[in-house]
Design a protein around this motif. Structure first.
Motif, PDB file in Angstrom:
ATOM      1  N   ASP A  37       0.808  -1.222   0.000  1.00  0.00           N
ATOM      2  CA  ASP A  37       0.000   0.000   0.000  1.00  0.00           C
ATOM      3  C   ASP A  37       0.842   1.274   0.000  1.00  0.00           C
ATOM      4  O   ASP A  37       1.930   1.310   0.593  1.00  0.00           O
ATOM      5  CB  ASP A  37      -0.898   0.011   1.236  1.00  0.00           C
ATOM      6  N   ASP A  38       0.296   2.283  -0.612  1.00  0.00           N
ATOM      7  CA  ASP A  38       0.754   3.677  -0.527  1.00  0.00           C
ATOM      8  C   ASP A  38       1.861   4.062  -1.516  1.00  0.00           C
ATOM      9  O   ASP A  38       2.409   5.167  -1.420  1.00  0.00           O
ATOM     10  CB  ASP A  38       1.201   4.068   0.907  1.00  0.00           C
ATOM     11  N   HIS A  88      -6.090   3.392  -4.470  1.00  0.00           N
ATOM     12  CA  HIS A  88      -6.071   3.548  -3.001  1.00  0.00           C
ATOM     13  C   HIS A  88      -6.531   4.973  -2.674  1.00  0.00           C
ATOM     14  O   HIS A  88      -6.107   5.538  -1.666  1.00  0.00           O
ATOM     15  CB  HIS A  88      -4.656   3.261  -2.499  1.00  0.00           C
ATOM     16  N   HIS A  92      -6.154   9.536   0.340  1.00  0.00           N
ATOM     17  CA  HIS A  92      -6.019   8.578   1.435  1.00  0.00           C
ATOM     18  C   HIS A  92      -6.728   9.051   2.712  1.00  0.00           C
ATOM     19  O   HIS A  92      -6.109   9.174   3.786  1.00  0.00           O
ATOM     20  CB  HIS A  92      -4.528   8.341   1.720  1.00  0.00           C
ATOM     21  N   HIS A 216       3.302  -2.446   4.115  1.00  0.00           N
ATOM     22  CA  HIS A 216       3.624  -1.045   3.841  1.00  0.00           C
ATOM     23  C   HIS A 216       5.127  -1.021   3.524  1.00  0.00           C
ATOM     24  O   HIS A 216       5.530  -1.618   2.549  1.00  0.00           O
ATOM     25  CB  HIS A 216       3.180  -0.153   5.003  1.00  0.00           C
TER      26      HIS A 216
END
Ligand SMILES: [Zn+2]
Length: 262
Positions: A37-38, A88, A92, A216
């Protein structure tokens, strides 16, 4: 036999059939999905080389705010090599997030504004990878915007095909009941060794199910596990390649969806 007993028997036998119906490709026993993610730097510098060395494909959930003109050509290359880019959101938003402009706290959102943001991010991702089928990961795993669950409106909007997050048992074996817009996941924890994650994958194989892990940072950034631990997980999957199907989230969910329709 009374009517309700017959109905109960039919539904019980149907559920047994549904359980048995998921057949993983090439006679494999189970499926594992690695998600990241991210859109972090350590994904590009550490994760991708480790996965590519073993021919393993993962899913990278990006959010618009962090994308820079420097990163975009790299993500393009990554998608062209078979990894999946997922949505995503743009900013966020999480519950209790900051209220700066634009407000990235989920309390400031409505279902409508959340969906609008997801639609814009779909456009960004389309410009990078040219795909029209898109998966989603809820920021912070939270499915409520402005006090309302947006998983169903998101499904109805047609913007997203499958969504990860929203809780539930990450050992997925009941494919009959699986909600494609709240697919459970197991989160790697900051600084943890490989043991718990390997035990999880062992359990998935034993139960012939599906397991999705979210990472992550890897060897840096935040909420990170070390590069060595990630390498151990990749080596484990490479060693058990005959038993475990490892593929991007969208591809695995598409497979489950087709099997469920049969
Ligand atoms: Zn996130």
């Amino acid at each position: 036999m009374k009517r309700y007993q017959i109905l109960l028997l039919i539904s019980l036998s149907l559920s047994v059939v549904m359980h048995a119906q998921i057949k993983w490709p090439d006679g494999k026993k189970a499926a594992i999905v690695l998600t990241y993610d991210d859109g972090l730097e350590t994904h590009r510098n550490i994760v991708i080389p480790q996965l590519d060395a073993q021919g393993i494909k993962g899913t990278f959930f990006l959010f618009g705010q962090t994308l820079t003109s420097q990163d975009i050509p790299e993500w393009k290359k990554i998608s062209q090599s078979g990894h999946e880019l997922g949505n995503h959101s743009l900013y966020h938003p999480c519950l209790g997030g900051n209220n700066d402009y634009p407000c990235s706290s989920l309390e400031c959102y409505s279902v409508k504004s959340m969906l609008r943001e997801i639609a814009v991010m779909n456009g960004f991702l389309y410009a990078i990878d040219g795909n029209t089928v898109r998966t989603y990961a809820y920021p912070c795993g939270q499915t409520v915007a402005g006090g309302e669950d947006y998983s169903v409106p998101m499904k109805q909007s047609g913007l997203i095909h499958f969504a990860r997050g929203g809780g539930g048992d990450p050992v997925i074996t009941d494919f009959c009941k699986l909600n494609f817009f709240k697919v459970p996941t197991l989160a790697a924890q900051t600084g943890e060794p490989s043991e718990r994650l390997i035990n999880f994958m062992d359990k998935i194989v034993k139960e012939k199910g599906l397991g999705i892990i979210v990472f992550h940072g890897v060897g840096g950034d935040y909420l990170d596990i070390s590069a060595e631990v990630h390498q151990e997980l990749v080596d484990y999957l490479a060693k058990r390649a005959a038993e475990i199907w490892v593929a991007p989230f969208g591809e695995v969910m598409e497979h489950v969806s087709k099997q469920r329709k049969q």
